[in-house]
Structure formats: C-alpha cells, structure tokens
Design a protein around this motif. Structure first.
Motif, PDB file in Angstrom:
ATOM      1  N   ARG A 173       5.152   2.548 -11.897  1.00  0.00           N
ATOM      2  CA  ARG A 173       5.360   3.911 -11.392  1.00  0.00           C
ATOM      3  C   ARG A 173       4.045   4.518 -10.900  1.00  0.00           C
ATOM      4  NH1 ARG A 173      10.042   6.804 -12.364  1.00  0.00           N
ATOM      5  NH2 ARG A 173      11.662   5.721 -13.564  1.00  0.00           N
ATOM      6  N   ARG A 174       2.964   4.293 -11.635  1.00  0.00           N
ATOM      7  CA  ARG A 174       1.662   4.791 -11.216  1.00  0.00           C
ATOM      8  C   ARG A 174       1.243   4.188  -9.868  1.00  0.00           C
ATOM      9  NH1 ARG A 174      -1.402   9.101 -11.860  1.00  0.00           N
ATOM     10  NH2 ARG A 174      -1.308   9.911 -13.980  1.00  0.00           N
ATOM     11  N   GLN A 175       1.397   2.873  -9.731  1.00  0.00           N
ATOM     12  CA  GLN A 175       1.055   2.210  -8.476  1.00  0.00           C
ATOM     13  C   GLN A 175       1.961   2.680  -7.343  1.00  0.00           C
ATOM     14  OE1 GLN A 175      -1.510   0.493  -7.925  1.00  0.00           O
ATOM     15  NE2 GLN A 175      -2.174  -0.560  -9.772  1.00  0.00           N
ATOM     16  N   LEU A 176       3.242   2.851  -7.642  1.00  0.00           N
ATOM     17  CA  LEU A 176       4.181   3.314  -6.628  1.00  0.00           C
ATOM     18  C   LEU A 176       3.812   4.719  -6.154  1.00  0.00           C
ATOM     19  CD1 LEU A 176       6.790   2.492  -5.121  1.00  0.00           C
ATOM     20  CD2 LEU A 176       8.069   3.666  -6.927  1.00  0.00           C
ATOM     21  N   ALA A 177       3.400   5.576  -7.087  1.00  0.00           N
ATOM     22  CA  ALA A 177       2.996   6.926  -6.724  1.00  0.00           C
ATOM     23  C   ALA A 177       1.764   6.910  -5.817  1.00  0.00           C
ATOM     24  CB  ALA A 177       2.714   7.747  -7.983  1.00  0.00           C
ATOM     25  N   ALA A 178       0.804   6.037  -6.134  1.00  0.00           N
ATOM     26  CA  ALA A 178      -0.418   5.960  -5.332  1.00  0.00           C
ATOM     27  C   ALA A 178      -0.127   5.465  -3.920  1.00  0.00           C
ATOM     28  CB  ALA A 178      -1.429   5.042  -6.022  1.00  0.00           C
ATOM     29  N   VAL A 179       0.687   4.408  -3.817  1.00  0.00           N
ATOM     30  CA  VAL A 179       1.008   3.851  -2.502  1.00  0.00           C
ATOM     31  C   VAL A 179       1.840   4.837  -1.696  1.00  0.00           C
ATOM     32  CG1 VAL A 179       2.216   1.998  -1.290  1.00  0.00           C
ATOM     33  CG2 VAL A 179       0.865   1.476  -3.330  1.00  0.00           C
ATOM     34  N   THR A 180       2.823   5.472  -2.328  1.00  0.00           N
ATOM     35  CA  THR A 180       3.662   6.442  -1.628  1.00  0.00           C
ATOM     36  C   THR A 180       2.822   7.601  -1.105  1.00  0.00           C
ATOM     37  OG1 THR A 180       5.516   5.876  -3.070  1.00  0.00           O
ATOM     38  CG2 THR A 180       5.692   7.917  -1.827  1.00  0.00           C
ATOM     39  N   GLY A 181       1.836   8.037  -1.887  1.00  0.00           N
ATOM     40  CA  GLY A 181       0.954   9.101  -1.442  1.00  0.00           C
ATOM     41  C   GLY A 181       0.204   8.726  -0.179  1.00  0.00           C
ATOM     42  N   ARG A 182      -0.284   7.474  -0.117  1.00  0.00           N
ATOM     43  CA  ARG A 182      -0.996   7.042   1.095  1.00  0.00           C
ATOM     44  C   ARG A 182      -0.062   6.979   2.283  1.00  0.00           C
ATOM     45  NH1 ARG A 182      -3.412   3.284  -2.572  1.00  0.00           N
ATOM     46  NH2 ARG A 182      -2.157   1.580  -1.757  1.00  0.00           N
ATOM     47  N   VAL A 184       2.816   8.744   2.897  1.00  0.00           N
ATOM     48  CA  VAL A 184       3.255  10.045   3.410  1.00  0.00           C
ATOM     49  C   VAL A 184       2.109  10.807   4.061  1.00  0.00           C
ATOM     50  CG1 VAL A 184       5.130  10.221   1.739  1.00  0.00           C
ATOM     51  CG2 VAL A 184       2.902  11.199   1.175  1.00  0.00           C
ATOM     52  N   GLN A 185       0.862  10.462   3.728  1.00  0.00           N
ATOM     53  CA  GLN A 185      -0.273  11.110   4.360  1.00  0.00           C
ATOM     54  C   GLN A 185      -0.605  10.520   5.717  1.00  0.00           C
ATOM     55  OE1 GLN A 185      -3.406  10.873   1.485  1.00  0.00           O
ATOM     56  NE2 GLN A 185      -2.546  12.446   0.149  1.00  0.00           N
ATOM     57  N   ALA A 186      -0.058   9.337   6.015  1.00  0.00           N
ATOM     58  CA  ALA A 186      -0.283   8.735   7.330  1.00  0.00           C
ATOM     59  C   ALA A 186       0.437   9.548   8.394  1.00  0.00           C
ATOM     60  CB  ALA A 186       0.224   7.284   7.337  1.00  0.00           C
ATOM     61  N   GLU A 190       2.822   3.655  12.770  1.00  0.00           N
ATOM     62  CA  GLU A 190       1.815   2.705  13.236  1.00  0.00           C
ATOM     63  C   GLU A 190       0.565   2.788  12.381  1.00  0.00           C
ATOM     64  OE1 GLU A 190      -0.693   1.578  17.286  1.00  0.00           O
ATOM     65  OE2 GLU A 190       0.877   3.103  17.340  1.00  0.00           O
ATOM     66  N   GLU A 191       0.156   4.016  12.020  1.00  0.00           N
ATOM     67  CA  GLU A 191      -1.016   4.181  11.164  1.00  0.00           C
ATOM     68  C   GLU A 191      -0.754   3.607   9.783  1.00  0.00           C
ATOM     69  OE1 GLU A 191      -3.598   7.738   9.069  1.00  0.00           O
ATOM     70  OE2 GLU A 191      -2.439   8.182  10.882  1.00  0.00           O
ATOM     71  N   MET A 192       0.487   3.728   9.303  1.00  0.00           N
ATOM     72  CA  MET A 192       0.828   3.248   7.970  1.00  0.00           C
ATOM     73  C   MET A 192       0.795   1.725   7.905  1.00  0.00           C
ATOM     74  SD  MET A 192       4.345   3.922   5.869  1.00  0.00           S
ATOM     75  CE  MET A 192       5.331   3.056   7.086  1.00  0.00           C
ATOM     76  N   GLN A 193       1.315   1.058   8.942  1.00  0.00           N
ATOM     77  CA  GLN A 193       1.432  -0.403   8.906  1.00  0.00           C
ATOM     78  C   GLN A 193       0.235  -1.101   9.527  1.00  0.00           C
ATOM     79  OE1 GLN A 193       5.185  -1.340  10.709  1.00  0.00           O
ATOM     80  NE2 GLN A 193       6.383  -0.439   9.058  1.00  0.00           N
ATOM     81  N   SER A 194      -0.467  -0.435  10.431  1.00  0.00           N
ATOM     82  CA  SER A 194      -1.607  -1.040  11.109  1.00  0.00           C
ATOM     83  C   SER A 194      -2.763  -0.048  11.128  1.00  0.00           C
ATOM     84  CB  SER A 194      -1.223  -1.475  12.533  1.00  0.00           C
ATOM     85  OG  SER A 194      -0.188  -2.416  12.516  1.00  0.00           O
TER      86      SER A 194
END
Length: 400
Positions: A173-182, A184-186, A190-194
């Motif tokens: 859950r902690r890792q999921l929260a960190a990745v999700t935060g990155r 949604v901030q993209a 295209e910025e999210m995947q590349s």
C-alpha cells in the motif's frame, strides 16, 4: 526360483524378476520420504488456508471462466501445468473469479489482466524465495535433536505467516501510494510512461574473477551486502531502485542532482569496505520508457555503456545529465575555453574532448558537484559520446 515361490520374510520380488533383500535402511528412507511429503502437504494447507479439491478444469468451471483463459492466468502467475491432477484449492478458484470479474466489469482488458497476473507472479515469486532464505534457512539450522527441518518449519510458518502477510500488505500500500502520487502529478500519459529521468548503473569491478575464488556462502554474503547497502543508499537519498542483478544495480531519480548524490555515495561507501570490490557507476539523463516496474530506452542503454567504460571508484555521466546538473544549480556553468582549459584539465589527468568545456566558478555560489570532460569516444550502438567525470565538490572550494 519361480515367480510363484514364496519369498522369505524381508525379501521383495523385483520388477525384473530377480529377488532382492529389502533392508531396514530402504524401508526407513521410504518412510522418511512419506513423512516429508505429508509435512509438505500440511504446510501447503496451512499457507493456502485451503485443501486440494479441484482439477484445473473443475476450478475453471467453478470460477466461471474458460479453461483456455484459466490456463493463461496460471502460466502468467508462474505456475506449471499440472494436467488434470486434483491439486487446486478454493483460493485458486477465488483468484480466477476475481481476475475474470475485473475483465467483465471493464476495469481491465484481458491483456491487462494477464499482465497483472504476470507482474504479480514474478514479483511475489522472488519475494517468497527471499523470505524463505531469510527466515527459515537460519531459523531451522539449529533444529532440536530428533526433529527434521520440515517438522521445525511448520510451527515457524504458523507464527510468521500472519505477520508477514500484514507487513506485505502495508509495504504494498505504501509503494502503491508513492507510485500513484507520481502518476497523478504527471501532466499527461506521455510524461507518465516516457518521462525524463536520471538513470544510473552501479557495477562491481572484477566480480566474475572474484566469484571463482570465493566459496558459495562467501559469494552469497558479498552479493547480499552489496544489494542491501545499495538499496538503503538509493532509497534513503530519494532515488528508486529498479532492480538488482547480482553484481550490478539499476536506479533512477527524477532529479539529476539526486542521482549524482546517490552515485557518489555508492562509490564512497563501497570504498570504505575492504571486503567489497571497487565500484564504477555510469549515468545518463533523458527520456525513459517505464513498463511493469522496469525502465527501457536509449537513456538506459547509454547509462549501461558508460558504466562499462568508467574507471574503478569513479562516476561517469553523459552530456544531458551534465546539462541537467547545471540547470538544477548543482554544478558551476559549463563554458567553452581554450588553452587555460587544457591546462586545468591536464593537471587532473583527464583528457580533454575536441570541444573543451570547463566549469567557471561563481564566487558567491556553493556547488555540490564538479564535472571534468573526458575524451569523446564511439559507444557501440550509440555513436560518439562525450563522458563527463563527476566528483563531489567540497564546501568552500573554488573552481571545479
């Protein structure tokens, strides 16, 4: 002696027709194997919290999915084909039903569901191996007299299982929260995947030669020490560890200065450990494609190539990372110069490139890092590359 002749007690008829003595040792070994199999099955039931009751066909039918789709899910999760053995449990049926339900609800396509199964299976398979190596191998090494490893393992698993399960959920859950935060901030997909990232490889020098001289236990301890030290440094300084490859790690960072700090900290820390080989690091900055937790692309390839040509106990980076460090204010501005530049560079033993650049010091600024240009050279598959030697700048120092 004919096939119908009764055999003496303790003598068994062999399949090839010859008679052989069935010794106490054979019977004892057979009994021990049956006992181990029984304990292994009990361990499986404890961990899965369910008994074997379905064949694959029955499990697929109970889950309401086709046998073809069920097989694809099983293989994606990393489980071998078992024919029509009655080896599946109610938890297997529930897992199939949940995956299929996500597809039916339109939350995942079938292709995405397969990817979820594969990424989860690969990650948890390695995690399970690590956990067994970490906990059971050490805890069962000093088993009580008269007890087998299997007998000692059962109560240990019974105690550890609920704690490990809850810890796994917490970390996930902690890792999921960190990745999700990155994500949604993209600004866009295209910025999210590349996106543009700093990518670094750290490699132990001479590891293959060293591994031939070490015993298996010593080699395992060295690799564990290397991986754990790197993981702590990367995470603690704000980077992300993508993967470990025994004698090499791959890490990324959103900021070039963070990656530079990590790279130099790795070299400095490993250099203080006499038991570790020398370390070399290569870094590049640019567009990176992310997929299933891994990173791909030219930037990653360039970082890998720079690692292979880096001197021991040194960090090389590409021009893009050097420029990113300048934009972030982590190094003095890099400006072209002439004979003075050649003099400065030759004094530190670094060969100049065709178009020499030096860092011009700003008297009122404190910079964290310094860069020194090296010879341009062709790199396989990437053309001509100008590496830069990255070093840490001491507080209060002037120039580069």
């Amino acid at each position: 002696m004919s096939k119908d002749t009764p055999l003496p007690r303790g003598v068994a008829r062999r399949e090839d027709g010859r008679d052989g003595q069935v010794g106490d040792r054979d019977r004892e070994q057979h009994g021990e194997q049956e006992h181990r199999d029984s304990v292994a099955l009990q361990l499986e039931q404890l961990i899965l919290d369910s008994e074997r009751q379905y064949t694959p066909y029955q499990a697929a039918r109970a889950a309401g999915v086709s046998m073809e789709l069920a097989s694809r899910f099983w293989r994606a999760m990393g489980f071998a084909d078992i024919g029509q053995s009655r080896a599946l449990t109610e938890s297997d049926v529930i897992a199939l039903r949940r995956l299929a339900g996500l597809v039916e609800a339109g939350l995942l396509s079938e292709r995405m569901a397969i990817q979820v199964a594969r990424s989860t299976g690969q990650t948890t398979a390695r995690l399970a191996e690590w956990q067994i190596d970490t906990f059971l191998e050490h805890l069962t090494a000093a088993s009580e007299p008269g007890l087998t490893r299997a007998e000692v393992a059962y109560p240990l698993v019974e105690l550890l299982l609920p704690e490990l399960e809850q810890f796994l959920i917490y970390v996930w859950r902690r890792q999921l929260a960190a990745v999700t935060g990155r994500v949604v901030q993209a600004e866009n997909d295209e910025e999210m995947q590349s996106g543009r990232l700093a990518v670094g490889f750290a490699d132990l020098v001479g590891f293959t030669r060293l591994s031939r001289r070490l015993e298996d236990d010593e080699l395992g301890e060295l690799v564990e020490n290397f991986e754990s030290t790197c993981a702590d440094l990367v995470a603690g300084r704000g980077g992300r560890l993508v993967k470990t490859l025994g004698d090499e790690i791959l890490f990324v960072s959103d900021e070039a200065a963070t990656a530079a700090d990590i790279a130099l900290a790795l070299v400095e820390t490993m250099g203080k450990d006499d038991s570790m080989p020398a370390l070399r690091v290569g870094m590049a900055f640019g567009t990176v494609t992310t997929r299933m937790g891994d990173v791909f692309g030219t930037t990653v390839n360039l970082a890998s190539r720079l690692t292979s040509i880096a001197p021991k106990d040194a960090v090389l980076c590409d021009e893009q990372l050097a420029a990113a460090l300048e934009r972030e204010g982590a190094v003095p501005p890099v400006e072209p110069s002439g004979a003075d530049a050649l003099q400065t560079i030759s004094s530190v033993g670094v060969a100049p490139s065709d178009e020499t650049h030096v860092q011009l010091p700003l008297p009122d600024a404190e910079f964290r890092f310094a860069l020194q240009p090296m010879w341009r050279r062709p790199v396989r598959g990437l053309g001509l590359v100008e590496p830069w030697l990255l070093t840490r700048r001491m507080p209060g120092s002037q120039g580069s």
